[in-house]
Scaffold this motif. Sequence first.
Motif, PDB file in Angstrom:
ATOM      1  N   LEU A   1       3.613 -13.052   2.175  1.00  0.00           N
ATOM      2  CA  LEU A   1       2.316 -12.756   1.572  1.00  0.00           C
ATOM      3  C   LEU A   1       1.278 -12.404   2.635  1.00  0.00           C
ATOM      4  O   LEU A   1       0.442 -11.520   2.437  1.00  0.00           O
ATOM      5  CB  LEU A   1       1.823 -13.946   0.750  1.00  0.00           C
ATOM      6  CG  LEU A   1       2.592 -14.275  -0.527  1.00  0.00           C
ATOM      7  CD1 LEU A   1       1.918 -15.431  -1.260  1.00  0.00           C
ATOM      8  CD2 LEU A   1       2.676 -13.060  -1.439  1.00  0.00           C
ATOM      9  N   VAL A   2       1.345 -13.096   3.774  1.00  0.00           N
ATOM     10  CA  VAL A   2       0.396 -12.813   4.854  1.00  0.00           C
ATOM     11  C   VAL A   2       0.634 -11.406   5.398  1.00  0.00           C
ATOM     12  O   VAL A   2      -0.325 -10.647   5.597  1.00  0.00           O
ATOM     13  CB  VAL A   2       0.537 -13.851   5.988  1.00  0.00           C
ATOM     14  CG1 VAL A   2      -0.429 -13.529   7.122  1.00  0.00           C
ATOM     15  CG2 VAL A   2       0.268 -15.251   5.455  1.00  0.00           C
ATOM     16  N   ARG A   3       1.883 -11.063   5.598  1.00  0.00           N
ATOM     17  CA  ARG A   3       2.180  -9.710   6.088  1.00  0.00           C
ATOM     18  C   ARG A   3       1.650  -8.661   5.113  1.00  0.00           C
ATOM     19  O   ARG A   3       1.081  -7.643   5.527  1.00  0.00           O
ATOM     20  CB  ARG A   3       3.678  -9.524   6.283  1.00  0.00           C
ATOM     21  CG  ARG A   3       4.040  -8.140   6.852  1.00  0.00           C
ATOM     22  CD  ARG A   3       5.540  -7.912   6.912  1.00  0.00           C
ATOM     23  NE  ARG A   3       5.841  -6.630   7.547  1.00  0.00           N
ATOM     24  CZ  ARG A   3       5.804  -5.447   6.945  1.00  0.00           C
ATOM     25  NH1 ARG A   3       5.452  -5.387   5.653  1.00  0.00           N
ATOM     26  NH2 ARG A   3       6.082  -4.333   7.591  1.00  0.00           N
ATOM     27  N   TYR A   4       1.804  -8.921   3.816  1.00  0.00           N
ATOM     28  CA  TYR A   4       1.308  -7.972   2.825  1.00  0.00           C
ATOM     29  C   TYR A   4      -0.202  -7.806   2.917  1.00  0.00           C
ATOM     30  O   TYR A   4      -0.717  -6.688   2.848  1.00  0.00           O
ATOM     31  CB  TYR A   4       1.699  -8.410   1.413  1.00  0.00           C
ATOM     32  CG  TYR A   4       0.951  -7.647   0.350  1.00  0.00           C
ATOM     33  CD1 TYR A   4       1.159  -6.274   0.181  1.00  0.00           C
ATOM     34  CD2 TYR A   4      -0.016  -8.271  -0.448  1.00  0.00           C
ATOM     35  CE1 TYR A   4       0.445  -5.555  -0.764  1.00  0.00           C
ATOM     36  CE2 TYR A   4      -0.724  -7.562  -1.384  1.00  0.00           C
ATOM     37  CZ  TYR A   4      -0.494  -6.206  -1.543  1.00  0.00           C
ATOM     38  OH  TYR A   4      -1.216  -5.485  -2.454  1.00  0.00           O
ATOM     39  N   VAL A   5      -0.933  -8.912   3.080  1.00  0.00           N
ATOM     40  CA  VAL A   5      -2.391  -8.826   3.207  1.00  0.00           C
ATOM     41  C   VAL A   5      -2.769  -7.986   4.420  1.00  0.00           C
ATOM     42  O   VAL A   5      -3.667  -7.134   4.346  1.00  0.00           O
ATOM     43  CB  VAL A   5      -3.013 -10.240   3.327  1.00  0.00           C
ATOM     44  CG1 VAL A   5      -4.493 -10.144   3.708  1.00  0.00           C
ATOM     45  CG2 VAL A   5      -2.869 -11.001   2.014  1.00  0.00           C
ATOM     46  N   LEU A   6      -2.098  -8.205   5.535  1.00  0.00           N
ATOM     47  CA  LEU A   6      -2.413  -7.449   6.748  1.00  0.00           C
ATOM     48  C   LEU A   6      -2.108  -5.963   6.575  1.00  0.00           C
ATOM     49  O   LEU A   6      -2.901  -5.100   6.982  1.00  0.00           O
ATOM     50  CB  LEU A   6      -1.632  -8.026   7.936  1.00  0.00           C
ATOM     51  CG  LEU A   6      -1.905  -9.502   8.262  1.00  0.00           C
ATOM     52  CD1 LEU A   6      -1.093  -9.927   9.486  1.00  0.00           C
ATOM     53  CD2 LEU A   6      -3.385  -9.760   8.476  1.00  0.00           C
ATOM     54  N   VAL A   7      -0.968  -5.660   5.962  1.00  0.00           N
ATOM     55  CA  VAL A   7      -0.623  -4.256   5.691  1.00  0.00           C
ATOM     56  C   VAL A   7      -1.653  -3.635   4.754  1.00  0.00           C
ATOM     57  O   VAL A   7      -2.111  -2.490   4.954  1.00  0.00           O
ATOM     58  CB  VAL A   7       0.792  -4.155   5.077  1.00  0.00           C
ATOM     59  CG1 VAL A   7       1.056  -2.734   4.558  1.00  0.00           C
ATOM     60  CG2 VAL A   7       1.850  -4.544   6.103  1.00  0.00           C
ATOM     61  N   HIS A   8      -2.031  -4.386   3.722  1.00  0.00           N
ATOM     62  CA  HIS A   8      -3.022  -3.925   2.745  1.00  0.00           C
ATOM     63  C   HIS A   8      -4.329  -3.523   3.441  1.00  0.00           C
ATOM     64  O   HIS A   8      -4.866  -2.426   3.202  1.00  0.00           O
ATOM     65  CB  HIS A   8      -3.264  -5.048   1.737  1.00  0.00           C
ATOM     66  CG  HIS A   8      -4.176  -4.689   0.611  1.00  0.00           C
ATOM     67  ND1 HIS A   8      -3.743  -4.550  -0.691  1.00  0.00           N
ATOM     68  CD2 HIS A   8      -5.524  -4.451   0.575  1.00  0.00           C
ATOM     69  CE1 HIS A   8      -4.767  -4.253  -1.468  1.00  0.00           C
ATOM     70  NE2 HIS A   8      -5.866  -4.185  -0.723  1.00  0.00           N
ATOM     71  N   GLU A   9      -4.821  -4.402   4.312  1.00  0.00           N
ATOM     72  CA  GLU A   9      -6.092  -4.116   4.987  1.00  0.00           C
ATOM     73  C   GLU A   9      -5.943  -2.955   5.984  1.00  0.00           C
ATOM     74  O   GLU A   9      -6.869  -2.144   6.129  1.00  0.00           O
ATOM     75  CB  GLU A   9      -6.625  -5.361   5.692  1.00  0.00           C
ATOM     76  CG  GLU A   9      -6.933  -6.516   4.757  1.00  0.00           C
ATOM     77  CD  GLU A   9      -7.832  -6.123   3.594  1.00  0.00           C
ATOM     78  OE1 GLU A   9      -8.669  -5.217   3.755  1.00  0.00           O
ATOM     79  OE2 GLU A   9      -7.690  -6.733   2.513  1.00  0.00           O
ATOM     80  N   LEU A  10      -4.823  -2.852   6.644  1.00  0.00           N
ATOM     81  CA  LEU A  10      -4.600  -1.732   7.560  1.00  0.00           C
ATOM     82  C   LEU A  10      -4.583  -0.403   6.803  1.00  0.00           C
ATOM     83  O   LEU A  10      -5.082   0.613   7.311  1.00  0.00           O
ATOM     84  CB  LEU A  10      -3.288  -1.926   8.330  1.00  0.00           C
ATOM     85  CG  LEU A  10      -3.323  -2.983   9.434  1.00  0.00           C
ATOM     86  CD1 LEU A  10      -1.900  -3.269   9.941  1.00  0.00           C
ATOM     87  CD2 LEU A  10      -4.213  -2.523  10.596  1.00  0.00           C
ATOM     88  N   CYS A  11      -4.047  -0.403   5.598  1.00  0.00           N
ATOM     89  CA  CYS A  11      -4.036   0.820   4.793  1.00  0.00           C
ATOM     90  C   CYS A  11      -5.445   1.220   4.370  1.00  0.00           C
ATOM     91  O   CYS A  11      -5.724   2.402   4.131  1.00  0.00           O
ATOM     92  CB  CYS A  11      -3.138   0.641   3.563  1.00  0.00           C
ATOM     93  SG  CYS A  11      -1.367   0.628   3.942  1.00  0.00           S
ATOM     94  N   HIS A  12      -6.343   0.252   4.315  1.00  0.00           N
ATOM     95  CA  HIS A  12      -7.736   0.560   3.996  1.00  0.00           C
ATOM     96  C   HIS A  12      -8.425   1.324   5.138  1.00  0.00           C
ATOM     97  O   HIS A  12      -9.503   1.894   4.937  1.00  0.00           O
ATOM     98  CB  HIS A  12      -8.524  -0.709   3.686  1.00  0.00           C
ATOM     99  CG  HIS A  12      -8.393  -1.169   2.264  1.00  0.00           C
ATOM    100  ND1 HIS A  12      -8.504  -0.307   1.182  1.00  0.00           N
ATOM    101  CD2 HIS A  12      -8.162  -2.405   1.739  1.00  0.00           C
ATOM    102  CE1 HIS A  12      -8.350  -0.985   0.068  1.00  0.00           C
ATOM    103  NE2 HIS A  12      -8.138  -2.255   0.371  1.00  0.00           N
ATOM    104  N   THR A  13      -7.847   1.340   6.309  1.00  0.00           N
ATOM    105  CA  THR A  13      -8.423   2.143   7.393  1.00  0.00           C
ATOM    106  C   THR A  13      -8.259   3.630   7.103  1.00  0.00           C
ATOM    107  O   THR A  13      -8.961   4.455   7.691  1.00  0.00           O
ATOM    108  CB  THR A  13      -7.765   1.806   8.747  1.00  0.00           C
ATOM    109  OG1 THR A  13      -6.366   2.141   8.703  1.00  0.00           O
ATOM    110  CG2 THR A  13      -7.935   0.333   9.090  1.00  0.00           C
ATOM    111  N   ILE A  14      -7.337   3.958   6.191  1.00  0.00           N
ATOM    112  CA  ILE A  14      -7.131   5.361   5.774  1.00  0.00           C
ATOM    113  C   ILE A  14      -7.824   5.638   4.449  1.00  0.00           C
ATOM    114  O   ILE A  14      -8.512   6.647   4.289  1.00  0.00           O
ATOM    115  CB  ILE A  14      -5.621   5.669   5.637  1.00  0.00           C
ATOM    116  CG1 ILE A  14      -4.890   5.354   6.951  1.00  0.00           C
ATOM    117  CG2 ILE A  14      -5.418   7.135   5.247  1.00  0.00           C
ATOM    118  CD1 ILE A  14      -5.361   6.159   8.144  1.00  0.00           C
ATOM    119  N   HIS A  15      -7.650   4.749   3.501  1.00  0.00           N
ATOM    120  CA  HIS A  15      -8.254   4.900   2.169  1.00  0.00           C
ATOM    121  C   HIS A  15      -9.086   3.651   1.881  1.00  0.00           C
ATOM    122  O   HIS A  15      -8.531   2.582   1.616  1.00  0.00           O
ATOM    123  CB  HIS A  15      -7.181   5.060   1.091  1.00  0.00           C
ATOM    124  CG  HIS A  15      -6.284   6.242   1.292  1.00  0.00           C
ATOM    125  ND1 HIS A  15      -6.710   7.538   1.112  1.00  0.00           N
ATOM    126  CD2 HIS A  15      -4.979   6.313   1.675  1.00  0.00           C
ATOM    127  CE1 HIS A  15      -5.707   8.369   1.367  1.00  0.00           C
ATOM    128  NE2 HIS A  15      -4.654   7.650   1.713  1.00  0.00           N
TER     129      HIS A  15
END
Length: 239
Positions: free
Chosen positions: A184-198
């Motif tokens: 779940l933590v990895r997913y949150v980090l990936v989620h926020e990193l994707c926000h750097t694009i969208h």
Amino acid sequence: MLPSYTVRESPKAKHVSLKVSVAGSLEVVVPQGYDRTTIPAILQRKQRWINRVTQQIETRQSLAGLDQSDKLPEQLCLQAIDQTWRVSYCPTALPGVRTIEQTDAALALFGQVNDQAACQNALRQWVTVKAQQHLIPWLETLSSELDLPFTKASIRGQKTRWGSCSNRKTISVNCKLLFLPADLVRYVLVHELCHTIHLNHSADFWALVASYEPNYRQLDANLHDARYYVPLWMEVGKG
């Protein structure tokens, strides 16, 4: 027999909703001016759901080794980094409370340890430091692996968000993520990193998330109940 409950009026509420806290207490959220005499009938209809959710919380907390009271913990289970710390409390004449890490994953609190609020505050500060030591490097590693750069990262203790990303690509990560399972933590980090694009939750954003985490739908659903992994003392006394 109906469970005990509290009622909170919310100017944003358009209908009645039920919330079960990590401590198992039931809150009924209603629109302003709502006729509260109808609440018992609603709880009667929702009794089976209330029982099921309460049982799920207790089961999840038991499996995670959590004691969901506001009392001082005897251990800290940091699932995200696979660490379990034994906690001891050592009264001394020193003012305040300070934490000292000892060998074999033992954490000792020294000072005015009869002051529960001071101990909880010291533990929260320790968790924040641990999050800085582990979550930020984890974010940096994922950023490099996925080629999703960010400008700056910080650790916070948000009440309702696990993370956030600004239009300047500054990412804030919740220290309480340490108590969640690693996937779940990895997913949150990936989620926020994707926000750097969208910087939204558009179809393009979710497509990007899916390219890095195909199981994101299930992980996102599991994240909705992840607050039950966090011990209550992490919230007690915070404004």
